[in-house]
Design an enzyme around this catalytic site. Structure first.
Site: not given
Length: 249
Positions: A126, A177
């Site tokens: 991610s 993230h």
């Protein structure tokens, strides 16, 4: 830019780096879950801040390729297949893999320094994928020559919703993230030097003929309202996946 019409053969030929990355995701997932020594692979490669502090620096890299749940590996691989091709084409294979790895590593370094030694073990691509999204943020804001208006609106909407879901859903590495996104935007000015719009570098491959260059392919599609609707539906599907699979990330 985000519509995939290729066969598996032509996709593999057009985007070899993304193909290899997805293959690594799937191979490691199968190995960790179903093959001998899978538990050892997971224990050896998972991101673990205390182990990094003790000198196991490879754990800043290996989590980028590892996933433990089926939903996790499918979602991240799907996201890479959707968002990666345009950047692999614009940057070239070498620059693309460097950006992908650098943003993923920076995301894990941020997790190490800001998360502390008690931060839970983490893994997944991610952070690197948000790094690609960060490059799109820079492109939309500062390199409008590389992206059309419809795709700009689509990608920014997806990024905005993705950030919201990052904070709403539990068990997500928020630091990875955020800092993956920031790293992608920060590296973009350097790596986009000499980049051309995706459609300008696009080569159309057929499974039975030689490659043919069509400089108007994407321009024609931009004028087609049906193509824009398809892009919006794919974007909507990705947003739904953010919600459904958020528990697994």
């Amino acid at each position: 830019m985000f519509i995939r019409n290729e066969s598996f053969y032509s996709f593999r030929r057009n985007y070899p780096v993304i193909t290899v990355l997805v293959a690594i995701h799937l191979i490691l997932f199968i190995w960790m879950n179903f093959l001998p020594f899978g538990n050892w692979i997971r224990a050896f490669g998972i991101g673990y801040n205390l182990a990094v502090a003790n000198g196991e620096y490879w754990r800043l890299v290996t989590p980028i390729f590892m996933h433990i749940g089926a939903g996790h590996v499918i979602f991240n691989s799907f996201s890479l297949v959707i968002f990666g091709p345009a950047l692999e084409r614009m940057l070239g294979k070498g620059k693309f893999i460097v950006v992908y790895l650098l943003t993923g590593i920076i995301a894990n370094i941020a997790t190490f320094y800001l998360g502390g030694l008690t931060y839970p073990p983490h893994l997944g691509a991610s952070g690197a994928i948000f790094g690609l999204l960060g490059m799109y943020v820079y492109i939309v804001l500062n390199r409008k020559d590389l992206i059309d208006r419809a795709n700009s609106q689509l990608v920014m909407t997806i990024i905005a919703i993705g950030l919201v879901m990052t904070f709403v859903n539990p068990n997500i590495n928020i630091l990875a993230h955020l800092f993956g996104l920031i790293a992608g935007a920060a590296l973009a000015p350097l790596f986009l030097i000499g980049a051309r719009p995706f459609y300008a570098a696009q080569r159309v491959y057929s499974d039975h003929t030689e490659p043919v260059f069509d400089p108007n392919r994407w321009q024609k599609k931009q004028r087609n309202s049906k193509w824009i609707k398809q892009a919006l539906w794919i974007g909507f599907g990705i947003l739904v996946l953010f919600g459904l699979l958020g528990q697994l990330l």
